[in-house]
Design a protein around this motif. Structure first.
Motif, PDB file in Angstrom:
ATOM      1  N   THR A   1       0.809  -1.221   0.000  1.00  0.00           N
ATOM      2  CA  THR A   1       0.000   0.000   0.000  1.00  0.00           C
ATOM      3  C   THR A   1       0.841   1.271   0.000  1.00  0.00           C
ATOM      4  OG1 THR A   1      -0.163  -0.017   2.404  1.00  0.00           O
ATOM      5  CG2 THR A   1      -1.924  -1.125   1.171  1.00  0.00           C
ATOM      6  N   GLY A   2       2.149   1.130   0.212  1.00  0.00           N
ATOM      7  CA  GLY A   2       3.019   2.304   0.218  1.00  0.00           C
ATOM      8  C   GLY A   2       2.880   3.155   1.462  1.00  0.00           C
TER       9      GLY A   2
ATOM     10  N   GLN B   1       5.207   5.964  -4.203  1.00  0.00           N
ATOM     11  CA  GLN B   1       4.174   4.995  -4.536  1.00  0.00           C
ATOM     12  C   GLN B   1       4.112   4.806  -6.046  1.00  0.00           C
ATOM     13  OE1 GLN B   1       0.476   6.415  -2.981  1.00  0.00           O
ATOM     14  NE2 GLN B   1       0.791   5.492  -0.988  1.00  0.00           N
ATOM     15  N   THR B   2       3.941   3.584  -6.440  1.00  0.00           N
ATOM     16  CA  THR B   2       3.768   3.295  -7.853  1.00  0.00           C
ATOM     17  C   THR B   2       2.290   3.452  -8.202  1.00  0.00           C
ATOM     18  OG1 THR B   2       3.337   0.957  -7.493  1.00  0.00           O
ATOM     19  CG2 THR B   2       5.643   1.600  -7.773  1.00  0.00           C
ATOM     20  N   ALA B   3       1.995   3.499  -9.470  1.00  0.00           N
ATOM     21  CA  ALA B   3       0.602   3.605  -9.911  1.00  0.00           C
ATOM     22  C   ALA B   3      -0.185   2.389  -9.432  1.00  0.00           C
ATOM     23  CB  ALA B   3       0.542   3.729 -11.426  1.00  0.00           C
ATOM     24  N   LYS B   4       0.464   1.232  -9.428  1.00  0.00           N
ATOM     25  CA  LYS B   4      -0.195   0.010  -8.980  1.00  0.00           C
ATOM     26  C   LYS B   4      -0.552   0.104  -7.497  1.00  0.00           C
ATOM     27  CE  LYS B   4       0.733  -4.285 -10.660  1.00  0.00           C
ATOM     28  NZ  LYS B   4       1.575  -5.437 -10.960  1.00  0.00           N
ATOM     29  N   GLN B   5       0.345   0.669  -6.683  1.00  0.00           N
ATOM     30  CA  GLN B   5       0.076   0.831  -5.254  1.00  0.00           C
ATOM     31  C   GLN B   5      -1.074   1.810  -5.032  1.00  0.00           C
ATOM     32  OE1 GLN B   5       3.993   2.018  -4.062  1.00  0.00           O
ATOM     33  NE2 GLN B   5       4.437   0.027  -3.145  1.00  0.00           N
TER      34      GLN B   5
ATOM     35  N   ARG C   1      -6.764   2.675  -3.548  1.00  0.00           N
ATOM     36  CA  ARG C   1      -8.085   3.142  -3.934  1.00  0.00           C
ATOM     37  C   ARG C   1      -9.113   2.013  -3.830  1.00  0.00           C
ATOM     38  NH1 ARG C   1     -11.486   3.167  -7.879  1.00  0.00           N
ATOM     39  NH2 ARG C   1     -10.224   1.967  -9.324  1.00  0.00           N
ATOM     40  N   LEU C   2      -8.714   0.802  -4.234  1.00  0.00           N
ATOM     41  CA  LEU C   2      -9.630  -0.334  -4.185  1.00  0.00           C
ATOM     42  C   LEU C   2      -9.884  -0.825  -2.760  1.00  0.00           C
ATOM     43  CD1 LEU C   2      -8.276  -2.389  -7.208  1.00  0.00           C
ATOM     44  CD2 LEU C   2     -10.451  -1.151  -7.069  1.00  0.00           C
TER      45      LEU C   2
END
Length: 73
Positions: free
Chosen positions: A36-37, A57-61, A66-67
């Protein structure tokens, strides 16, 4: 085995199980913080240290955060 030794053996086995559980909980918490960063703060050498300080944070994190937000994670 006398009663005192039996009690000591029981306490030692309890402590071993508790330490194993604490290590597993710490490992899971660190893994979740990485995913989650979020900060992961530990007490090291008398100081509080953030193991994730300075990481971006990466875009994936960000997407995962958000999810997970509606679930309170």
């Amino acid at each position: 085995m006398n009663a005192k030794l039996a009690k000591t053996a029981r306490i030692n086995s309890d402590v071993r199980r508790e330490m194993k559980a604490l290590r597993a909980a710490a490992r899971d918490a660190k893994r979740l913080a990485e995913i989650t960063g979020t900060p992961f703060i530990i007490y090291k050498n008398g100081k509080l240290v953030d193991l994730h300080k300075g990481r971006k944070q990466t875009a994936k994190q960000r997407e995962l955060i958000r999810l997970l937000r509606p679930f309170g994670i």
